[in-house]
Design a protein around this motif. Structure first.
Motif, PDB file in Angstrom:
ATOM      1  N   ASP A 209       0.818  -1.215   0.000  1.00  0.00           N
ATOM      2  CA  ASP A 209       0.000   0.000   0.000  1.00  0.00           C
ATOM      3  C   ASP A 209       0.854   1.267   0.000  1.00  0.00           C
ATOM      4  OD1 ASP A 209       0.880  -0.802   2.507  1.00  0.00           O
ATOM      5  OD2 ASP A 209      -0.889  -0.072   3.566  1.00  0.00           O
TER       6      ASP A 209
ATOM      7  N   TRP B 242      -4.037  -1.429  11.662  1.00  0.00           N
ATOM      8  CA  TRP B 242      -3.742  -2.413  10.625  1.00  0.00           C
ATOM      9  C   TRP B 242      -5.002  -3.043  10.074  1.00  0.00           C
ATOM     10  CZ3 TRP B 242       0.673  -5.525  13.388  1.00  0.00           C
ATOM     11  CH2 TRP B 242       1.882  -4.841  13.237  1.00  0.00           C
ATOM     12  N   PRO B 243      -5.035  -3.433   8.816  1.00  0.00           N
ATOM     13  CA  PRO B 243      -3.928  -3.259   7.879  1.00  0.00           C
ATOM     14  C   PRO B 243      -3.753  -1.783   7.534  1.00  0.00           C
ATOM     15  CG  PRO B 243      -5.833  -4.139   6.737  1.00  0.00           C
ATOM     16  CD  PRO B 243      -6.191  -4.080   8.186  1.00  0.00           C
ATOM     17  N   GLY B 244      -2.506  -1.414   7.305  1.00  0.00           N
ATOM     18  CA  GLY B 244      -2.222  -0.028   6.972  1.00  0.00           C
ATOM     19  C   GLY B 244      -0.747   0.266   6.954  1.00  0.00           C
TER      20      GLY B 244
ATOM     21  N   ASN C 190      -1.950  -2.781   3.745  1.00  0.00           N
ATOM     22  CA  ASN C 190      -3.327  -2.717   3.271  1.00  0.00           C
ATOM     23  C   ASN C 190      -3.314  -2.792   1.744  1.00  0.00           C
ATOM     24  OD1 ASN C 190      -6.062  -2.455   3.150  1.00  0.00           O
ATOM     25  ND2 ASN C 190      -6.093  -0.277   3.555  1.00  0.00           N
ATOM     26  N   SER C 191      -2.960  -3.950   1.240  1.00  0.00           N
ATOM     27  CA  SER C 191      -2.823  -4.179  -0.201  1.00  0.00           C
ATOM     28  C   SER C 191      -3.348  -5.572  -0.500  1.00  0.00           C
ATOM     29  CB  SER C 191      -1.352  -4.076  -0.604  1.00  0.00           C
ATOM     30  OG  SER C 191      -1.098  -4.768  -1.795  1.00  0.00           O
ATOM     31  N   TYR C 192      -4.259  -5.666  -1.439  1.00  0.00           N
ATOM     32  CA  TYR C 192      -4.831  -6.959  -1.791  1.00  0.00           C
ATOM     33  C   TYR C 192      -3.743  -7.931  -2.261  1.00  0.00           C
ATOM     34  CZ  TYR C 192      -7.345 -10.608  -4.230  1.00  0.00           C
ATOM     35  OH  TYR C 192      -7.789 -11.833  -4.639  1.00  0.00           O
TER      36      TYR C 192
ATOM     37  N   GLN D  89      -1.415  -8.912   0.680  1.00  0.00           N
ATOM     38  CA  GLN D  89      -2.137  -9.805   1.592  1.00  0.00           C
ATOM     39  C   GLN D  89      -2.283 -11.205   0.993  1.00  0.00           C
ATOM     40  OE1 GLN D  89      -4.377  -9.202   4.501  1.00  0.00           O
ATOM     41  NE2 GLN D  89      -3.301  -7.297   4.931  1.00  0.00           N
TER      42      GLN D  89
END
Length: 193
Positions: free
Chosen positions: A24, A81-83, A112-114, A117
């Motif tokens: 992210d 989080w996520p972050g 925070n990223s698809y 993750q």
């Protein structure tokens, strides 16, 4: 540029090599914790500079946190989080030396990223750093990072999802209920507790 999927990424990582993936904030270069030296080699990074351990959920990182800091860790993790927040916290005594800095702390983050993750759910926690040669500004695209690291596999598909292009905020745990801001980044931290 060699694009790979999450399953291929696991094979690459298990062979001791790093991979590059989006987050992210900035693209990351990551490896399995037992192969931590590989990132220092590829980045030409000073070995006194610690790496960050990323996971897909804060529960996956709790075993890396020293007992004295677990409650504060849970409070901050559940809030941010996520972050784009990196927590520097005392490391569990059970963890190996290659995961911690000289002061026995460890940096932890849940991006925070698809794509990040998805990768971390397959691989488990990865030791990471920004995907740039130390001392140089890195690229934010897969194509640009591929030019800097032509022999490192890159997580696809591309183009990657949009990122902030700004480094994560870093906070440091001093003692129970006492956090210090190390670097202001993407996350604006008002009250640290």
């Amino acid at each position: 540029m060699n694009l790979i999927n999450c399953k291929s990424a696991l094979n690459t990582l298990q062979s001791g090599l790093p991979i590059i993936f989006p987050t992210d904030t900035l693209p990351a270069i990551g490896c399995l914790p037992k192969f931590s030296n590989i990132i220092y080699e590829f980045k030409k990074r000073d070995r006194n500079k610690p790496l960050i351990l990323m996971g897909s959920e804060h529960e996956h990182l709790i075993d890396y946190v020293h007992e004295s800091a677990k409650e504060d860790y849970e409070n901050i993790a559940s809030k941010y989080w996520p972050g784009a927040l990196t927590i520097v916290i005392p490391a569990s005594e059970k963890q190996t030396v290659n995961l911690t800095s000289n002061d026995l702390t460890i940096g932890l983050r849940i991006p925070n990223s698809y794509m990040a993750q998805s990768l971390l759910r397959v691989t488990g926690p990865l030791l990471t750093s920004s995907a740039n040669i130390s001392g140089f500004k890195g690229s934010i695209t897969a194509e640009g990072v591929g030019l800097d690291f032509p022999s490192v596999d890159i997580l696809g598909p591309i183009p990657w999802e949009k990122s902030s292009e700004k480094a994560s905020t870093i906070i440091f745990w001093k003692k129970r209920g006492d956090w210090r801001l190390i670097r202001e980044g993407e996350v604006l931290v008002g009250e640290l507790y």
